[in-house]
Design an enzyme around this catalytic site. Structure first.
Site, mmCIF file in Angstrom:
data_model
loop_
_atom_site.group_PDB
_atom_site.id
_atom_site.type_symbol
_atom_site.label_atom_id
_atom_site.label_comp_id
_atom_site.label_asym_id
_atom_site.label_seq_id
_atom_site.Cartn_x
_atom_site.Cartn_y
_atom_site.Cartn_z
ATOM 1 C CE LYS A 176 -4.026 2.083 2.583
ATOM 2 N NZ LYS A 176 -4.794 1.759 3.660
ATOM 3 C CB SER A 180 -8.199 3.764 2.745
ATOM 4 O OG SER A 180 -7.542 3.100 3.658
ATOM 5 C CB SER A 224 -8.778 1.030 5.661
ATOM 6 O OG SER A 224 -9.325 2.332 5.821
#
Lengths: 496, 95
Positions: A79, A159, A183
């Site tokens: 990420k 997210s 998330s």
């Protein structure tokens, strides 16, 4: 048709690597090819093929020497929130344009020390603020899933939306995400994969761009529960550089996967039965209870009375912490600085840099956070929210003190929605996505989302299990039982 | 509690984010919507409850106050939008 190499999970890839059936270089090259063919998903936003192949060659040498750790040679997506040395680490924000950290986050350091391979950086909501990946400066990531008979693009959740899309589409063997209010778990549920948020303090937060420090945790996003167990073991551990990281031994999570939950007590919180819950989700929840009951666990109703106040408490605490954490982005030490106007002083430079650099949702949350912390409102909002947070944690403590081993809930209140569907709606409607996941962050507990089945439109839905603090092994074992009975990872039809 | 245009402008200033005047009504509307949502918290009886400080019942660890790092000026400055002669450079600070 033979399955694609990249469809392997961590455990299967480990076996093949150790048996010499494949090399890490082959596996890495296969992933890089898939990534290139899947630009339509907008999952990978910075590719690192040179680093990947160098790490893969080193991993192959280590595997050949024997005794390589489980994660050795496994290609992963990272990420964009993790600082990776020399590689763009932008938190999907314009304000960190051009930033190349001079250091490595502890979690990525741990994975690389174990021999893992970094394929590149993954799309996400800006500063991890969002539930659809649409607030990214790179544009939204797209789910590999579509509704049956429909070509509309769906969100992968957020997210950690790029991580979810990449794992679900087999662009990588596993990925790492972070979870502040859901998330990891919400995008995992939206894309038919597994995602675990460990106990607060299990993984070091050092080198992860901070959103809300008392809630943020990193975790793996994988194709199976076993993969999650293996990967979490490699990510976790005490780190002197994060004073909230727990100085506890990391157990062998994989060894906890016995498939035996006889005599365990599963709590079903009555407060999680929300209005307008789609019947598909209700049905899956019931199926989950039956699976665990059939496996020999007892299933009992419990009450977590402060549940409905979790989201409002979160939307005080998370923005408050974000407004403080994001104060560092001022255009002085790193990232992007606004072009100065004639006669501009330093304050003008700050104001313009932050107005240009932060997207609308980040600006909104920084300002809400500023407001709830400002003189005269601190007690009414921030302190009250912290008291409610204590009550929410108390609800869980009481359930566990009553002998509950794990709590079963839906992971999300709906399946994935279309890109743009909520973008114009009130911000609060987007916030409601995290209604089942946010309590877990507020209470610092481990939570996992497991794929449980498809809805009537052919989209994946997930079930969430919540465990006792520091007992991720037991939690993963419950998830393993659910996974085996529910059929495991769900795969989208390839259209990209 | 309702946020008017003046209050919205004050918050933006405190947050060091430039908001143009014509954007203030929309900003105030969004604030009010989010605060309306947050104000559900007023329904909760929090009498006698201590605000949570740490979610894990363990004290923050202390470390020895020792210098363990340093001598890396160029690395620290390497990401600066403007660095000269070993310093971060900013526009004039004195009003």
């Amino acid at each position: 048709m033979t399955a694609r190499l990249t469809a392997l999970g961590v455990a299967d890839a480990r076996s093949k690597l150790r048996a010499g059936e494949i090399t890490s270089v082959e596996l890495t090259e296969a992933c890089l090819t898939e990534i290139d063919a899947a630009r339509a998903l907008n999952a990978f936003v910075h590719d690192t093929p040179e680093i990947a192949l160098e790490q893969a060659r080193a991993a192959d040498a280590r595997i050949a020497d024997g005794n390589a750790p489980s994660m050795c040679g496994i290609p992963l997506g990272i990420k964009d929130l993790f600082c990776t040395r020399g590689v763009p680490s932008q938190a999907a924000s314009r304000i960190l344009e051009g930033f190349r950290p001079e250091y490595e986050s502890t979690v990525t350091r741990n994975l690389f020390d174990a021999g893992s391979v970094m394929l590149g950086k993954l799309n996400m909501d800006e500063f991890a603020m969002g539930s659809s990946n649409e607030s990214s400066v790179y544009g939204g990531a797209v789910s590999p899933w579509r509704r049956r008979g429909d070509t509309a693009s769906l969100v992968p959740g957020g997210s950690s939306g790029g991580s979810a899309a990449a794992v679900a589409a087999d662009l990588c063997i596993g990925a790492i995400g972070t979870d502040t209010g859901g998330s990891i778990r919400q995008p995992a549920a939206f894309t038919g994969i597994t995602g675990i948020k460990p106990t607060y303090g299990r993984c070091s937060r050092w080198g992860i761009v901070a959103f809300a420090s008392s809630l943020d945790q990193a975790g793996p996003m994988t194709k199976t529960v076993r993969d999650a167990a293996i990967m979490l073991g490699a990510m976790a551990g005490h780190d002197p550089k994060d004073s909230t990281s727990a100085d506890l031994p990391v157990p062998d999570f994989e060894a906890a996967l016995t498939g035996d939950v006889r005599g365990k007590k599963i709590g079903i919180p009555t407060e999680y039965r929300v209005e307008d819950m789609p019947s598909d989700i209700e049905t899956l929840w019931t199926k989950g209870k039956e699976i665990l009951r059939d496996a020999g666990a007892s299933v009992v109703d419990i009450s977590l009375p402060h549940t409905e106040y979790a989201l409002p408490a979160y939307y005080v605490i998370a923005p408050a912490e974000a407004s403080s954490n994001l104060a560092r982005f001022d255009g002085v030490r790193y990232g992007r600085r606004a072009r100065p106007g004639a006669g501009d002083g330093v304050t003008d430079m700050y104001d313009k840099t932050r107005a240009e650099g932060f997207g609308p949702e980040v600006q909104r949350r920084v300002m809400i956070g500023t407001y709830v912390l400002s003189a005269g409102f601190y007690d009414a909002y921030y302190n009250r929210a912290r008291k409610v947070r204590a009550l929410i944690k108390g609800d869980f403590d009481a359930a566990f003190a009553d002998g509950i081993d794990a709590i079963l809930t839906p992971a999300t209140p709906s399946a994935a929605f279309a890109l743009g569907e909520l973008a114009e709606a009130d911000p609060v409607r987007m916030y409601l996505n995290d209604i089942f996941t946010v309590t877990v962050n507020l209470a610092g507990l481990p939570g996992i989302s497991v794929p449980a089945g498809l809805n009537a439109q052919g989209l994946p839905l997930g079930l969430q299990l919540i465990g006792r603090p520091w007992e991720e092994g037991d939690l993963l074992n419950h998830a393993y039982v659910l996974e085996r009975a529910a059929g495991g990872a769900l795969k989208p039809d390839r259209w990209w | 509690m309702s946020i008017d245009l003046q209050k919205a402008a004050d918050v933006a200033k405190l947050a060091r984010i430039r908001v143009e005047d014509h954007m203030l009504p929309e900003l105030a509307r969004e604030f009010n919507e989010i605060l309306g949502f947050i104000e559900q918290l007023n329904e909760v009886d929090v009498e006698g409850v201590e605000p949570m400080v740490s979610v894990t019942p363990m004290p923050l660890r202390r470390r020895a106050d020792e210098v363990t790092d340093g001598n890396m000026r160029s690395r620290i400055l390497s990401n600066a939008p403007d660095a000269r002669e070993g310093f971060f450079v900013v526009p004039k600070v004195v009003e």
